[in-house]
Design a protein around this motif. Structure first.
Motif, PDB file in Angstrom:
ATOM      1  N   PHE A 181       0.846  -1.204   0.000  1.00 60.27           N
ATOM      2  CA  PHE A 181       0.000   0.000   0.000  1.00 60.27           C
ATOM      3  C   PHE A 181       0.877   1.248   0.000  1.00 60.27           C
ATOM      4  O   PHE A 181       0.617   2.211  -0.729  1.00 60.27           O
ATOM      5  N   SER A 183       3.820   1.587  -1.201  1.00 63.31           N
ATOM      6  CA  SER A 183       4.523   1.812  -2.468  1.00 63.31           C
ATOM      7  C   SER A 183       3.717   2.752  -3.367  1.00 63.31           C
ATOM      8  O   SER A 183       4.261   3.329  -4.306  1.00 63.31           O
ATOM      9  N   PHE A 184       2.430   2.877  -3.088  1.00 56.50           N
ATOM     10  CA  PHE A 184       1.558   3.644  -3.988  1.00 56.50           C
ATOM     11  C   PHE A 184       0.767   4.743  -3.268  1.00 56.50           C
ATOM     12  O   PHE A 184       0.057   5.499  -3.907  1.00 56.50           O
ATOM     13  N   ASN A 185       0.865   4.803  -1.932  1.00 62.19           N
ATOM     14  CA  ASN A 185       0.087   5.752  -1.138  1.00 62.19           C
ATOM     15  C   ASN A 185       0.925   6.210   0.055  1.00 62.19           C
ATOM     16  O   ASN A 185       1.753   5.438   0.565  1.00 62.19           O
TER      17      ASN A 185
ATOM     18  N   GLY B  45       6.026  -3.746  -4.368  1.00 61.29           N
ATOM     19  CA  GLY B  45       6.408  -2.473  -4.970  1.00 61.29           C
ATOM     20  C   GLY B  45       7.722  -2.511  -5.738  1.00 61.29           C
ATOM     21  O   GLY B  45       8.275  -1.473  -6.103  1.00 61.29           O
ATOM     22  N   ILE B 140      -5.060  -1.494  -3.223  1.00 59.59           N
ATOM     23  CA  ILE B 140      -4.200  -0.333  -2.936  1.00 59.59           C
ATOM     24  C   ILE B 140      -4.241   0.746  -4.011  1.00 59.59           C
ATOM     25  O   ILE B 140      -3.779   1.855  -3.777  1.00 59.59           O
TER      26      ILE B 140
END
Lengths: 235, 235
Positions: A181, A183-185, B45, B140
């Protein structure tokens, strides 16, 4: 002034529905006669009526009456008029879909901001975060957005589960998922173990229940916070 | 004529990446020199480059060259020109988001229909179903749709996990989650245990690997099918 309980679960192993938190709820709902129940998350596909019946039986133990939001012609009005609100667990996607479909996101945000006591368990707690992107549920319906009520300025992971070091299953651990999560948020995630809850009173957010919680912040190693910790500065 | 392997996982416990299925892949990719790898699912990620490097090392063991789709200026053209395609595991939502963003859904469907060999593992298998609604992953990122490639006329649940009867955790079992899916959707779901895969050859769909699979059909009790079973009539 916000007055919210964000609970990891409705039920802890070996006890009845809501039993573990009933003493707390007696105090939380002390000025409430009737609770508006939102059964939209429908665990195992249970009907709105049957789910409301189950919740009514639990709250009868502390002398509260429960009405299901589906019994009202206008769900938005039901929220506006509610003395107190309970959103139960089940599937977070189904719940979110129904909230959007019935135009309840802003109405709920306003009610909570104005001080209507709100109890969430599981899916009902997930939606208190910024988004539902840290739910554990299966995406069985497609909601129009993953944005949630943002009662707190971070995300919730209910039923937080520590890694099972003996497992031979190659599925990701919960910690791995939350790291993905991030990695993107960027928002923090509070991993709430079963039996834990967050008590939100105005600007105060306190971890309650017998256990510690695990906090995941972007670009930091995860860490534990003890019960009783204030999480007011987490964002 | 379709020529597809839909594998539950890339890795079984105690062995290296893809090792458990390399013999099968030698045969599957026997007319292939270079495999187009789609690294969009980015497990933990990981970067597209690093993921492609990892996959290259595994396929070097059977003398295949791997090129990442991110190395091409036009990903759609890369799919059209590909000798063979591999979509690896990671996060199904991230993968689906990227496929839509790069307009690859129809392009992949056409390539698969025209017989380009396609290997999927985990998230790369999820997208072979009708929708990604039976993924185990955390949502995500928000994809523009849950609709997937529909290579097979049902849904896939990879990493299928039997209930842990000793658990005191109140989270739902996989079977409970799939039953919830069937409260809101009618397509069958194939629960693929780790080490299992579906081999799709034209209209034939056969369960392979050492284990049985668990099949969930709408309004029926779930049942087991043995390895070697044809699933051609499941829809």
């Amino acid at each position: 002034m916000k007055n919210v309980i964000i609970a990891s679960t409705s039920t802890v192993h070996g006890s009845d529905y809501l039993d573990y938190i009933l003493d707390e709820l007696t105090e939380f709902f002390k000025n409430t006669t009737t609770i508006l129940f939102i059964p939209y998350a429908r665990p195992s596909g249970i009907s709105h009526n049957n789910y409301t019946q189950k919740v009514s039986e639990a709250f009868a133990k502390i002398n509260k009456t429960v009405k299901g939001i589906h019994e009202f012609e206008n769900p938005g009005e039901a929220v506006k008029q509610a003395e107190a609100i309970f959103v139960g667990g089940g599937n977070t996607f189904v719940l979110t879909y129904q909230l959007y479909k019935n135009n309840l996101i802003e109405v709920l945000q306003t009610a909570i901001k104005n001080g209507t006591p709100y109890l969430g368990t599981s899916a009902g707690s997930n939606i208190c975060g910024l988004t539902i992107k840290t739910t554990n549920d299966m995406p069985i319906v497609y909601p129009p957005s993953f944005n949630a009520l943002a009662v707190v300025p971070f995300n919730i992971n209910p039923h937080y589960l520590d890694p099972d070091t003996g497992s031979k299953h190659m599925g990701e651990t919960r910690e791995t998922r939350i790291k993905e999560f991030h990695s993107f948020n960027t928002p923090p995630v509070v991993g709430l173990r079963e039996g834990s809850w967050l008590q939100v009173t105005g600007n105060s957010i306190i971890l309650k229940g017998p256990l510690s919680a695990r906090i995941f912040e972007h670009n930091k190693p995860p860490y534990e916070v003890k019960t009783g910790t204030e999480l007011n500065s987490l964002k």
